[in-house]
Scaffold this active site. Structure first.
Site, PDB file in Angstrom:
ATOM      1  N   ARG A  24       0.825  -1.208   0.000  1.00  0.00           N
ATOM      2  CA  ARG A  24       0.000   0.000   0.000  1.00  0.00           C
ATOM      3  C   ARG A  24       0.859   1.259   0.000  1.00  0.00           C
ATOM      4  O   ARG A  24       0.489   2.274  -0.605  1.00  0.00           O
ATOM      5  CB  ARG A  24      -0.967  -0.029   1.193  1.00  0.00           C
ATOM      6  CG  ARG A  24      -2.105  -1.043   0.970  1.00  0.00           C
ATOM      7  CD  ARG A  24      -2.770  -1.457   2.259  1.00  0.00           C
ATOM      8  NE  ARG A  24      -3.939  -2.305   2.075  1.00  0.00           N
ATOM      9  CZ  ARG A  24      -3.925  -3.623   1.813  1.00  0.00           C
ATOM     10  NH1 ARG A  24      -2.774  -4.257   1.698  1.00  0.00           N
ATOM     11  NH2 ARG A  24      -5.042  -4.302   1.690  1.00  0.00           N
ATOM     12  N   GLY A  93      -1.472 -11.681  -5.140  1.00  0.00           N
ATOM     13  CA  GLY A  93      -2.900 -11.382  -5.254  1.00  0.00           C
ATOM     14  C   GLY A  93      -3.187  -9.938  -4.881  1.00  0.00           C
ATOM     15  O   GLY A  93      -4.033  -9.279  -5.489  1.00  0.00           O
ATOM     16  N   ARG A 121      -6.346 -17.848  -9.477  1.00  0.00           N
ATOM     17  CA  ARG A 121      -7.061 -17.266  -8.325  1.00  0.00           C
ATOM     18  C   ARG A 121      -8.263 -16.441  -8.786  1.00  0.00           C
ATOM     19  O   ARG A 121      -8.221 -15.803  -9.834  1.00  0.00           O
ATOM     20  CB  ARG A 121      -6.086 -16.475  -7.455  1.00  0.00           C
ATOM     21  CG  ARG A 121      -5.046 -17.426  -6.872  1.00  0.00           C
ATOM     22  CD  ARG A 121      -4.088 -16.752  -5.965  1.00  0.00           C
ATOM     23  NE  ARG A 121      -4.728 -16.258  -4.761  1.00  0.00           N
ATOM     24  CZ  ARG A 121      -4.109 -15.506  -3.864  1.00  0.00           C
ATOM     25  NH1 ARG A 121      -2.847 -15.146  -4.055  1.00  0.00           N
ATOM     26  NH2 ARG A 121      -4.731 -15.102  -2.781  1.00  0.00           N
ATOM     27  N   SER A 171     -12.811  -9.664   2.658  1.00  0.00           N
ATOM     28  CA  SER A 171     -11.518  -9.655   1.972  1.00  0.00           C
ATOM     29  C   SER A 171     -11.019  -8.230   1.847  1.00  0.00           C
ATOM     30  O   SER A 171     -11.672  -7.379   1.236  1.00  0.00           O
ATOM     31  CB  SER A 171     -11.661 -10.277   0.576  1.00  0.00           C
ATOM     32  OG  SER A 171     -10.593  -9.850  -0.246  1.00  0.00           O
ATOM     33  N   ASP A 319      -4.133 -15.572   7.217  1.00  0.00           N
ATOM     34  CA  ASP A 319      -2.850 -16.074   6.700  1.00  0.00           C
ATOM     35  C   ASP A 319      -2.110 -16.940   7.722  1.00  0.00           C
ATOM     36  O   ASP A 319      -1.103 -17.571   7.397  1.00  0.00           O
ATOM     37  CB  ASP A 319      -1.951 -14.896   6.291  1.00  0.00           C
ATOM     38  CG  ASP A 319      -2.499 -14.179   5.064  1.00  0.00           C
ATOM     39  OD1 ASP A 319      -3.326 -14.758   4.342  1.00  0.00           O
ATOM     40  OD2 ASP A 319      -2.093 -13.031   4.820  1.00  0.00           O
ATOM     41  N   LYS A 346      -6.233 -19.278  -1.687  1.00  0.00           N
ATOM     42  CA  LYS A 346      -4.992 -18.533  -1.416  1.00  0.00           C
ATOM     43  C   LYS A 346      -3.920 -19.018  -2.397  1.00  0.00           C
ATOM     44  O   LYS A 346      -4.230 -19.662  -3.387  1.00  0.00           O
ATOM     45  CB  LYS A 346      -4.576 -18.737   0.042  1.00  0.00           C
ATOM     46  CG  LYS A 346      -5.554 -18.120   1.041  1.00  0.00           C
ATOM     47  CD  LYS A 346      -5.549 -16.620   0.947  1.00  0.00           C
ATOM     48  CE  LYS A 346      -6.580 -15.974   1.870  1.00  0.00           C
ATOM     49  NZ  LYS A 346      -6.689 -14.546   1.637  1.00  0.00           N
ATOM     50  N   ARG A 392       3.659 -19.651   2.834  1.00  0.00           N
ATOM     51  CA  ARG A 392       3.183 -19.899   4.204  1.00  0.00           C
ATOM     52  C   ARG A 392       3.168 -21.396   4.538  1.00  0.00           C
ATOM     53  O   ARG A 392       3.286 -21.795   5.685  1.00  0.00           O
ATOM     54  CB  ARG A 392       1.811 -19.257   4.420  1.00  0.00           C
ATOM     55  CG  ARG A 392       1.832 -17.760   4.106  1.00  0.00           C
ATOM     56  CD  ARG A 392       0.964 -16.922   4.985  1.00  0.00           C
ATOM     57  NE  ARG A 392       0.984 -15.538   4.523  1.00  0.00           N
ATOM     58  CZ  ARG A 392       1.891 -14.632   4.881  1.00  0.00           C
ATOM     59  NH1 ARG A 392       2.840 -14.946   5.737  1.00  0.00           N
ATOM     60  NH2 ARG A 392       1.855 -13.405   4.403  1.00  0.00           N
TER      61      ARG A 392
HETATM   62  C1  S3P Z   1      -4.174  -9.075   2.018  1.00  0.00           C
HETATM   63  C2  S3P Z   1      -5.416  -9.560   2.318  1.00  0.00           C
HETATM   64  C3  S3P Z   1      -5.691 -10.981   2.547  1.00  0.00           C
HETATM   65  C4  S3P Z   1      -4.427 -11.775   2.841  1.00  0.00           C
HETATM   66  C5  S3P Z   1      -3.314 -11.413   1.901  1.00  0.00           C
HETATM   67  C6  S3P Z   1      -2.986  -9.939   1.971  1.00  0.00           C
HETATM   68  C7  S3P Z   1      -4.021  -7.629   1.757  1.00  0.00           C
HETATM   69  O1  S3P Z   1      -6.301 -11.535   1.390  1.00  0.00           O
HETATM   70  O2  S3P Z   1      -4.690 -13.147   2.778  1.00  0.00           O
HETATM   71  O3  S3P Z   1      -2.145 -12.153   2.231  1.00  0.00           O
HETATM   72  O4  S3P Z   1      -2.883  -7.125   1.782  1.00  0.00           O
HETATM   73  O5  S3P Z   1      -5.038  -6.960   1.542  1.00  0.00           O
HETATM   74  P1  S3P Z   1      -7.885 -11.431   1.151  1.00  0.00           P
HETATM   75  O6  S3P Z   1      -8.237 -10.024   1.108  1.00  0.00           O
HETATM   76  O7  S3P Z   1      -8.130 -12.091  -0.182  1.00  0.00           O
HETATM   77  O8  S3P Z   1      -8.510 -12.192   2.276  1.00  0.00           O
END
Ligand code: S3P
Length: 432
Positions: A24, A93, A121, A171, A319, A346, A392
């Protein structure tokens, strides 16, 4: 990689910067006016993918890798440039989903893809709300997965429409994607989720100057904020600390001090669960009263007992479920993990991969449609572990190996590079 039990883990460790916050910092720094200086940036492959994508979008980013310092020369909300190439998010992701929100609001076309895992995904979860906002976004293979193509220039009136979206999943990636698109919309955008997911986007965007508000499980953003570059100090990643918290708890005579860990309440489920299981964990040197407080965590070997983990706590430890499953093998009685079907989508299907690998090591574990049931107390023995290139999973089994008889072989162990490049070195330091 071959790992073997060594005895107690003792000493001090500083885990690398938080992965979610590092992503971010680069993204919002790129959309801010002026310079953003980041310290303790995670030099993991996922966050480097985010840097690479924003460089491709015309943002100058200096990465002083050895000091963990990153400087982003932001160009404002409308300063990104079209890339001549498809963006590559690697295994990340967070990169794909958050960038897609930003790119849906640009006045040009972009495509984004990633590795084999990313291309499996689910992206329908962001495409649906983005399309409701009027975005032109498509899955190039027609399977609701990456590669994705976004064409902001084909959006009628050149602006997205603000929506109120009720997300079927808790999420932070979905929530953040929609809020980021909301900066390019014609009115307020808000997202309600079934339970509160990590709130780093809300906290950091607000620090940058966005008008963003949160009540319970709803976050709302006003369009066209003027974001200003700033200094950001990234706390240590509690998701990385979790491996040493678990190791300290299960290996007899261990005592580990983990320095400067982020303990944001939307991320601290691991601490709450460990304590409920009977863990001896102390927080020292707590700093920062705002949204991203930090603490030094002292963990000592403890007698654990099984518990049920379900409901609203799940997003705060999503996580950490692989490593919690390892803990549960050393707890007295049964541990039931429910409401965690998200684990299937995941980096790997973490329900199946944990059940299969822990069974190979001799654990009593059953996969369920939305979690795992583990009967603790069965001794583990070494086995050949397929990590499925999921960081992980690899780190969880490296910790399990510290309590298993014989050798544990972890395939594709280098995948820890995604979130914790120094993981094996730190583990080795603690076990001497
Ligand atoms: C994350 C949100 C989570 C987490 C990922 C990082 C993020 O995923 O599992 O490792 O930085 O917003 P989800 O939003 O798909 O649950």
């Amino acid at each position: 990689m071959i790992l073997q039990k060594k005895g107690p883990l003792r000493g001090q460790v500083t885990v690398p910067g938080d992965k979610s916050i590092s992503h971010r910092a680069v993204m919002f720094g790129a959309l801010a006016n002026g310079r953003t200086e980041v310290t303790n940036f995670l030099q993991g492959a996922d966050c480097l993918s985010t840097i690479r994508c924003f460089r491709q979008l015309g943002i100058e980013i200096l990465n002083h890798t050895e000091r963990g310092q990153v400087t982003i020369y932001g160009k404002g909300l409308h300063g990104l440039k079209q890339s001549g190439q498809i963006l590559d998010a690697g295994n990340s992701g967070t990169t794909v989903r958050l960038i897609s929100g930003i790119l849906s609001g640009q006045n040009f076309e972009t495509s984004i893809t990633g590795d084999e895992s990313i291309q499996k995904r689910p992206m329908g979860r962001i495409m649906t709300p983005l399309k409701m906002m009027g975005a032109d976004i498509a899955s190039l293979n027609g399977n609701d997965c990456a590669p994705l193509k976004m064409n902001g220039s084909s959006v009628k009136t050149n602006r997205l429409q603000g929506i109120h979206y009720t997300s079927p999943v808790a999420s932070a990636q979905v929530k953040s994607c929609i809020l980021l698109a909301g900066m390019y919309a014609d009115g307020e955008t808000s997202v309600t989720e079934p339970s509160l997911s990590r709130n780093h986007t809300e906290l950091m965007l607000s620090e940058f100057g966005a008008k963003i508000s949160s009540t319970e499980n709803t976050a709302s953003i006003q369009p066209e904020p003027s974001l200003t570059g700033r200094k950001i100090e990234i706390p240590g990643d509690i998701s990385s600390a979790a491996y040493f918290i678990a190791a300290g708890l299960i290996v007899p005579n261990s005592e580990i001090l983990i320095k400067n860990v982020g303990i944001n309440p939307t991320r601290d489920g691991i601490l709450r669960v460990c304590r409920e299981m009977g863990a001896n964990i102390a927080l020292e040197n707590i700093k920062g009263t705002g949204g991203e407080p930090t603490a030094d965590i002292v963990v000592r070997h403890s007698e654990l007992h099984g518990i049920e983990i379900s409901g609203g706590i799940i997003p705060t430890l999503i996580d950490e479920i692989p490593i919690i499953s390892i803990l549960a093998c050393f707890a007295k009685g049964q541990t039931i993990i429910k409401d965690a079907a998200e684990l299937k989508v995941k980096e790997s299907n973490r329900i199946d991969v944990m059940a299969k690998n822990l069974s190979l090591m001799g654990a009593d574990i059953t996969a369920t449609p939305d979690g795992l049931i583990i009967n603790g107390g069965k001794p583990l023995h070494g086995a050949s572990i397929e990590s499925k290139s999921d960081h992980r999973i690899a780190m969880s089994f490296a910790i399990a190996s510290q309590m298993a008889e014989g050798k544990t072989v972890i395939e594709d162990a280098e995948c820890v590079e995604i979130s914790y490049p120094e993981f094996y070195m730190d583990l080795k330091k603690l076990s001497q």
